[in-house]
Design a protein around this motif. Sequence first.
Motif, PDB file in Angstrom:
ATOM      1  N   HIS A 251       0.840  -1.199   0.000  1.00 15.95           N
ATOM      2  CA  HIS A 251       0.000   0.000   0.000  1.00 15.95           C
ATOM      3  C   HIS A 251       0.878   1.253   0.000  1.00 15.95           C
ATOM      4  O   HIS A 251       0.659   2.173  -0.808  1.00 15.95           O
ATOM      5  CB  HIS A 251      -0.919  -0.007   1.217  1.00 15.95           C
ATOM      6  CG  HIS A 251      -1.837   1.176   1.277  1.00 15.95           C
ATOM      7  ND1 HIS A 251      -2.975   1.264   0.528  1.00 15.95           N
ATOM      8  CD2 HIS A 251      -1.766   2.335   1.982  1.00 15.95           C
ATOM      9  CE1 HIS A 251      -3.581   2.410   0.760  1.00 15.95           C
ATOM     10  NE2 HIS A 251      -2.860   3.078   1.642  1.00 15.95           N
ATOM     11  N   ARG A 252       1.874   1.294   0.872  1.00 15.29           N
ATOM     12  CA  ARG A 252       2.791   2.434   0.891  1.00 15.29           C
ATOM     13  C   ARG A 252       3.504   2.577  -0.452  1.00 15.29           C
ATOM     14  O   ARG A 252       3.646   3.697  -0.975  1.00 15.29           O
ATOM     15  CB  ARG A 252       3.826   2.269   2.004  1.00 15.29           C
ATOM     16  CG  ARG A 252       3.284   2.423   3.421  1.00 15.29           C
ATOM     17  CD  ARG A 252       4.415   2.533   4.418  1.00 15.29           C
ATOM     18  NE  ARG A 252       5.272   1.345   4.407  1.00 15.29           N
ATOM     19  CZ  ARG A 252       5.074   0.281   5.172  1.00 15.29           C
ATOM     20  NH1 ARG A 252       4.030   0.238   6.011  1.00 15.29           N
ATOM     21  NH2 ARG A 252       5.901  -0.752   5.114  1.00 15.29           N
ATOM     22  N   LEU A 255       1.239   4.094  -3.199  1.00 10.92           N
ATOM     23  CA  LEU A 255       1.036   5.542  -3.089  1.00 10.92           C
ATOM     24  C   LEU A 255       2.279   6.304  -3.529  1.00 10.92           C
ATOM     25  O   LEU A 255       2.177   7.425  -4.057  1.00 10.92           O
ATOM     26  CB  LEU A 255       0.662   5.910  -1.657  1.00 10.92           C
ATOM     27  CG  LEU A 255      -0.650   5.320  -1.124  1.00 10.92           C
ATOM     28  CD1 LEU A 255      -0.990   5.920   0.227  1.00 10.92           C
ATOM     29  CD2 LEU A 255      -1.795   5.515  -2.097  1.00 10.92           C
ATOM     30  N   LEU A 261      -3.153   8.717  -6.004  1.00  8.21           N
ATOM     31  CA  LEU A 261      -4.015   7.822  -5.229  1.00  8.21           C
ATOM     32  C   LEU A 261      -4.092   8.241  -3.763  1.00  8.21           C
ATOM     33  O   LEU A 261      -5.067   7.911  -3.083  1.00  8.21           O
ATOM     34  CB  LEU A 261      -3.500   6.377  -5.312  1.00  8.21           C
ATOM     35  CG  LEU A 261      -3.726   5.642  -6.629  1.00  8.21           C
ATOM     36  CD1 LEU A 261      -3.066   4.269  -6.580  1.00  8.21           C
ATOM     37  CD2 LEU A 261      -5.211   5.507  -6.942  1.00  8.21           C
ATOM     38  N   ALA A 262      -3.090   8.938  -3.276  1.00 10.62           N
ATOM     39  CA  ALA A 262      -3.086   9.334  -1.867  1.00 10.62           C
ATOM     40  C   ALA A 262      -4.222  10.283  -1.546  1.00 10.62           C
ATOM     41  O   ALA A 262      -4.694  10.344  -0.389  1.00 10.62           O
ATOM     42  CB  ALA A 262      -1.755   9.978  -1.503  1.00 10.62           C
TER      43      ALA A 262
END
Length: 267
Positions: A251-252, A255, A261-262
């Motif tokens: 996930h990190r 982004l 997307l963040a």
Amino acid sequence: MWIDTHCHLDAHEFGHGSLDVAAQARAAGVSMIVAMAIERGNFGAVAELAARAPNVTYALGIHPICVPQAQDEDLLVLRSAVEAALGDPNFVGVGEIGLDFFIPRLCEPDMREKQERFLREQLRIARDFGLPVMLHVRRSQDQVLKHLRQIRPPAGIAHAFNGSFQQAQNFIDLGFHLGFGGAMTFTRALQIRRLAAELPLTAIVLETDSPDIAPSWIHPGLNTPDQLPGIGAALAGLRGIGVDAVREAVHRNTLAAIPRLASYPLR
């Protein structure tokens, strides 16, 4: 949350069920899907899906497989479409673009030249608007790297990565992430599994490429984004770590690879 960084949600294989496919993925824990355009003719389709589905975003680009029938005017249309989409929170990047030197027709000298010309212009569009690129690199890793070094978009993903460790490091050194999906779930895919197990976890993002590259447990069936948690579990198994750790890490990474997307408004 899981993010499918590469999906062809408007593909004809889904018929009129694309919104249902997105809803099934959301129920399975896939909070965001990036739907790829492949040619001028489906720019509107991916944008419309993103407008209608609460977990779908989109990218705009011209796929190398579509380059033979593409016109130079399509690049101007793409630049205009990207500029117009900058105000759309569902729009996240330029893709799917790249080079394909696997299909025989695309390996002919005229098509190689045209592919590279289209790639360079699309990299310039991404650079000019500060957008990441979602790259098709089938048997073309070194050639794509050459163009990236010259034009330098700010970020992106080498999708369905299946190169060498040195090529992987070259992408990482340029600030790119590497996409892994259903292919790594096959025990015979030794090189892809080694890459997935041994590359820095910080370099990896996950994808389905649905409806293509179905994971082993549904092959040769139709791939869908709701398979992403299973693909994430396969990555966790290859690396010998927990599924939660993989989910949080990728996930990190996602982004970082696709910064828009963040700020995506989860609905």
